[in-house]
Motif scaffolding. Structure first.
Motif, mmCIF file in Angstrom:
data_model
loop_
_atom_site.group_PDB
_atom_site.id
_atom_site.type_symbol
_atom_site.label_atom_id
_atom_site.label_comp_id
_atom_site.label_asym_id
_atom_site.label_seq_id
_atom_site.Cartn_x
_atom_site.Cartn_y
_atom_site.Cartn_z
ATOM 1 N N HIS A 69 -6.092 9.599 26.812
ATOM 2 C CA HIS A 69 -6.502 10.988 26.613
ATOM 3 C C HIS A 69 -6.071 11.869 27.786
ATOM 4 N N GLU A 70 -6.368 11.431 28.988
ATOM 5 C CA GLU A 70 -6.026 12.222 30.162
ATOM 6 C C GLU A 70 -4.522 12.351 30.339
ATOM 7 N N ARG A 71 -3.795 11.280 30.065
ATOM 8 C CA ARG A 71 -2.342 11.321 30.246
ATOM 9 C C ARG A 71 -1.663 12.195 29.187
ATOM 10 N N ILE A 90 -2.964 14.911 27.822
ATOM 11 C CA ILE A 90 -3.176 16.290 28.256
ATOM 12 C C ILE A 90 -2.210 16.651 29.377
ATOM 13 N N ALA A 91 -2.085 15.763 30.344
ATOM 14 C CA ALA A 91 -1.174 16.023 31.462
ATOM 15 C C ALA A 91 0.275 16.121 30.990
ATOM 16 N N THR A 95 -5.396 17.679 22.238
ATOM 17 C CA THR A 95 -4.982 17.386 23.613
ATOM 18 C C THR A 95 -4.036 18.455 24.136
ATOM 19 N N TRP A 107 -13.042 3.882 23.485
ATOM 20 C CA TRP A 107 -13.650 4.266 24.759
ATOM 21 C C TRP A 107 -15.140 4.577 24.572
ATOM 22 N N SER A 112 -6.090 5.144 29.627
ATOM 23 C CA SER A 112 -6.058 6.492 30.224
ATOM 24 C C SER A 112 -5.300 7.438 29.292
ATOM 25 N N GLN A 140 -6.111 21.449 25.127
ATOM 26 C CA GLN A 140 -6.767 21.203 26.416
ATOM 27 C C GLN A 140 -5.803 21.361 27.584
ATOM 28 N N ALA A 141 -4.515 21.266 27.305
ATOM 29 C CA ALA A 141 -3.502 21.491 28.343
ATOM 30 C C ALA A 141 -3.116 22.969 28.440
#
Length: 373
Positions: free
Chosen positions: A146-148, A150-151, A187, A130, A144, A190-191
């Motif tokens: 990294h974002e997924r 964390i979620a 990650t 990225w 996606s 971050q969550a």
């Protein structure tokens, strides 16, 4: 789908070091940005749809194996089969997995194998490529991850062990695994997850539960360490008696076993994203691939072909095998790319590409970034 030659960034080594991607030059050059792969948006849609379809098929295969009592066909011991069934019936959540696909941009993506338990190449797929895209001024990327991640940590953090820290583990003296685990740990942080680290070799059993070096019990445990190895370890006998919630859960051991390829084909013969696969070569022609159930990093793979046979070495020669029809892994500039399509939770989340001078991807295969228009 095209392979393009590009000029590497002059300072990419230093930038990756700053990201924690320390093994970028392992094996004579693991990360390679002298080339990249370009896709169309329609091709990315096809890869994403294949990953979603394969995920559904994989879950159905786990359900079938457990309901029909077929774990023994995958060389799973009765004790491990019980643990697998227990985790499945408890709906123990999965974090991630990676489907390795053969794809040429013309025919549907074909599943080569599913890295369902301890997939790596994650930091490079989620972050390194990225950063490359942003600096190269590319269009977009199937990414996606990294974002997924964390979620997903936020969604599963309280399963079975609410309000407790999650321990993260890998083996000592393995830089790639340690970097991958630290990225996963980041990650989770971050969550909003509290985390601790303990090496696999330092996990103890106090007679009641697993503990780290400070005597802190492991309530939730992310381990980059295969389930089949855990089952053989001295403390593996305690897993059934422990309340620890393990990530990935025990039921993922069925999907990381290459024997599942034969069951997937049996359950969905002719599926456009599957290759014919069997527990015997009798139903295949003169050209096929044999894979030990638990082979890793391309070890002990044999391509049976009169014109271009190939056999790799490794420690899995005596394991039971699955026999899979050959498919055409495309060749670009003398290199053979394999696409790693990631699943996080239940959703496709991105892609990484490894390529080699042979059709077998090994631990020395190079990671090549990608983009799409």
């Amino acid at each position: 789908m095209q392979r393009l030659r590009v000029t590497p960034r002059a300072d990419w080594h230093e930038k990756f070091e700053a990201l924690g991607f320390s093994f970028h030059s392992a094996d004579g050059g693991y990360w390679d940005e002298t080339a990249c792969y370009r896709f169309s948006a329609a091709e990315i849609d096809e890869i994403e749809a294949a990953a979603q379809a394969l995920h559904r098929l994989a879950l159905a295969a786990v359900q079938h194996v457990i309901e029909e009592g077929r774990a023994g066909e995958l060389a799973v011991s009765p004790a491990q089969a019980d643990l697998i069934a227990q985790s499945w019936r408890a709906a123990a959540p999965s974090l991630y997995g990676r489907f390795d696909l053969a794809y040429d941009g013309r025919s549907p993506p074909k599943l080569l194998e599913y890295n369902a338990d301890t997939p790596t190449s994650l930091l490079e797929a989620a972050v390194a490529q990225w950063h490359w895209l942003e600096e190269m001024g590319g269009n977009d990327q199937f990414n996606s991850l990294h974002e997924r991640l964390i979620a997903r940590w936020g969604a599963i953090r309280n399963f079975g062990a609410p309000g407790t820290a999650i321990h993260f583990s890998c083996m000592k003296d393995n830089e790639e695994d340690r970097v991958t685990v630290e990225y996963m740990r980041d990650t989770a942080v971050q969550a909003g997850v509290e985390t601790r680290f303990v090496y696999i070799e330092d996990v103890g059993w106090d007679g009641t539960e697993f503990v780290d070096l400070e005597g802190v019990p492991l309530r939730a445990w992310f381990k980059l360490y295969p389930w089949e190895w855990m089952a053989r370890d001295a403390y593996g006998q305690h897993l059934a008696h422990s309340s620890v919630q393990v990530i990935e859960p025990a039921w993922k051991a069925l999907l990381s076993n290459k024997g599942i390829l034969a069951i997937l084909w049996e359950l969905s013969p002719g599926h456009p994203n599957l290759l014919p696969a069997y527990f015997t070569p009798d139903y295949l022609g003169a050209s096929f691939v044999t894979k030990p159930f638990y082979s890793r990093e391309g070890a002990n793979i044999a391509i049976v072909d009169r014109s271009r046979p190939l056999t790799t070495g490794g420690p899995y020669a005596d394991e039971p095998r699955v026999y899979q029809a050959r498919t055409g892994i495309p060749e670009f500039d003398g290199r053979y790319p394999v696409l790693g399509a990631w699943i996080v939770g239940d959703e496709p989340a991105g892609m990484g590409i490894r390529e080699d001078a042979t059709p077998v991807t090994t631990n020395a295969s190079r990671f090549i970034p990608h983009f799409f228009e």
